[in-house]
Design a protein around this motif. Structure first.
Motif, PDB file in Angstrom:
ATOM      1  N   UNK A 161       3.597 -16.277  97.889  1.00  0.00           N
ATOM      2  CA  UNK A 161       2.152 -16.448  97.809  1.00  0.00           C
ATOM      3  C   UNK A 161       1.081 -15.282  97.805  1.00  0.00           C
ATOM      4  N   UNK A 162       1.606 -14.011  99.234  1.00  0.00           N
ATOM      5  CA  UNK A 162       0.640 -13.342  99.506  1.00  0.00           C
ATOM      6  C   UNK A 162       1.318 -12.378  98.068  1.00  0.00           C
ATOM      7  N   UNK A 163       1.548 -12.099  97.971  1.00  0.00           N
ATOM      8  CA  UNK A 163       2.189 -11.120  96.704  1.00  0.00           C
ATOM      9  C   UNK A 163       1.463 -11.923  95.247  1.00  0.00           C
ATOM     10  N   UNK A 164       1.550 -12.884  95.547  1.00  0.00           N
ATOM     11  CA  UNK A 164       1.149 -13.888  94.138  1.00  0.00           C
ATOM     12  C   UNK A 164      -0.207 -13.940  94.405  1.00  0.00           C
ATOM     13  N   UNK A 165      -1.216 -13.878  95.225  1.00  0.00           N
ATOM     14  CA  UNK A 165      -2.662 -13.760  95.358  1.00  0.00           C
ATOM     15  C   UNK A 165      -3.090 -12.529  94.869  1.00  0.00           C
ATOM     16  N   UNK A 166      -2.632 -10.837  95.827  1.00  0.00           N
ATOM     17  CA  UNK A 166      -2.633  -9.762  95.162  1.00  0.00           C
ATOM     18  C   UNK A 166      -2.629  -9.490  94.214  1.00  0.00           C
ATOM     19  N   UNK A 167      -1.277 -10.086  93.568  1.00  0.00           N
ATOM     20  CA  UNK A 167      -1.408  -9.642  91.730  1.00  0.00           C
ATOM     21  C   UNK A 167      -2.838 -10.566  91.152  1.00  0.00           C
ATOM     22  N   UNK A 220      17.894 -21.301 107.971  1.00  0.00           N
ATOM     23  CA  UNK A 220      17.485 -21.437 106.240  1.00  0.00           C
ATOM     24  C   UNK A 220      16.602 -21.615 106.230  1.00  0.00           C
ATOM     25  N   UNK A 221      15.701 -22.810 106.958  1.00  0.00           N
ATOM     26  CA  UNK A 221      14.446 -23.035 106.763  1.00  0.00           C
ATOM     27  C   UNK A 221      13.304 -21.904 107.269  1.00  0.00           C
ATOM     28  N   UNK A 222      13.665 -21.232 107.846  1.00  0.00           N
ATOM     29  CA  UNK A 222      12.760 -19.965 108.110  1.00  0.00           C
ATOM     30  C   UNK A 222      12.889 -19.667 107.671  1.00  0.00           C
ATOM     31  N   UNK A 223      13.820 -18.570 106.795  1.00  0.00           N
ATOM     32  CA  UNK A 223      14.595 -17.679 105.948  1.00  0.00           C
ATOM     33  C   UNK A 223      13.437 -18.080 103.960  1.00  0.00           C
ATOM     34  N   UNK A 224      13.674 -19.434 104.067  1.00  0.00           N
ATOM     35  CA  UNK A 224      12.157 -20.260 103.360  1.00  0.00           C
ATOM     36  C   UNK A 224      11.189 -19.847 103.584  1.00  0.00           C
ATOM     37  N   UNK A 225      10.971 -20.241 104.785  1.00  0.00           N
ATOM     38  CA  UNK A 225       9.069 -20.344 104.710  1.00  0.00           C
ATOM     39  C   UNK A 225       8.720 -18.426 104.524  1.00  0.00           C
ATOM     40  N   UNK A 226       9.351 -17.902 105.148  1.00  0.00           N
ATOM     41  CA  UNK A 226       9.062 -16.404 104.988  1.00  0.00           C
ATOM     42  C   UNK A 226       8.927 -15.816 103.427  1.00  0.00           C
ATOM     43  N   UNK A 227       9.687 -15.945 102.670  1.00  0.00           N
ATOM     44  CA  UNK A 227      10.536 -15.910 101.647  1.00  0.00           C
ATOM     45  C   UNK A 227       9.063 -16.445 100.656  1.00  0.00           C
ATOM     46  N   UNK A 228       8.772 -18.010 100.949  1.00  0.00           N
ATOM     47  CA  UNK A 228       7.421 -18.233 100.345  1.00  0.00           C
ATOM     48  C   UNK A 228       6.357 -17.971 100.431  1.00  0.00           C
ATOM     49  N   UNK A 229       6.577 -17.758 102.042  1.00  0.00           N
ATOM     50  CA  UNK A 229       4.581 -16.487 102.036  1.00  0.00           C
ATOM     51  C   UNK A 229       4.945 -15.516 101.780  1.00  0.00           C
ATOM     52  N   UNK A 289      -6.666 -18.301 109.666  1.00  0.00           N
ATOM     53  CA  UNK A 289      -6.308 -19.347 108.897  1.00  0.00           C
ATOM     54  C   UNK A 289      -4.801 -18.806 108.373  1.00  0.00           C
ATOM     55  N   UNK A 290      -3.978 -19.006 108.782  1.00  0.00           N
ATOM     56  CA  UNK A 290      -2.205 -19.049 107.948  1.00  0.00           C
ATOM     57  C   UNK A 290      -1.719 -19.724 107.319  1.00  0.00           C
ATOM     58  N   UNK A 291      -0.610 -19.282 107.031  1.00  0.00           N
ATOM     59  CA  UNK A 291      -0.442 -20.703 105.610  1.00  0.00           C
ATOM     60  C   UNK A 291       0.635 -21.154 107.016  1.00  0.00           C
ATOM     61  N   UNK A 292      -0.352 -22.583 106.976  1.00  0.00           N
ATOM     62  CA  UNK A 292       0.148 -23.659 107.421  1.00  0.00           C
ATOM     63  C   UNK A 292       1.256 -24.529 106.709  1.00  0.00           C
ATOM     64  N   UNK A 293       0.969 -23.892 105.096  1.00  0.00           N
ATOM     65  CA  UNK A 293       2.175 -24.535 104.054  1.00  0.00           C
ATOM     66  C   UNK A 293       3.731 -24.579 104.352  1.00  0.00           C
TER      67      UNK A 293
END
Length: 55
Positions: free
Chosen positions: A17-23, A5-14, A40-44
């Motif tokens: 954020x990626x799509x949000x920045x590009x929009x 679940x944590x991995x899925x949430x991490x991928x979803x948030x990543x 530098x990748x998303x340590x968040x």
């Protein structure tokens, strides 16, 4: 199960954020934190996964 679940949430948030920045921004440049560390990748997402795993 919590790890998955944590991995899925991490991928979803990543992706969110990626799509949000590009929009929001027309051009998004990749930056390097240090030459030794490479790109530098998303340590968040990793930190969030650790927090969710501990809960």
């Amino acid at each position: 199960m919590a790890t998955i679940a944590a991995a899925v949430v991490g991928v979803f948030l990543n992706l969110a954020i990626w799509f949000g920045l590009h929009v929001i921004f027309a051009e998004v440049a990749e930056r390097q934190l240090l030459k030794v560390l490479g790109h530098f990748t998303w340590p968040l997402t990793r930190a969030l996964a650790r927090i969710l795993h501990q809960a």
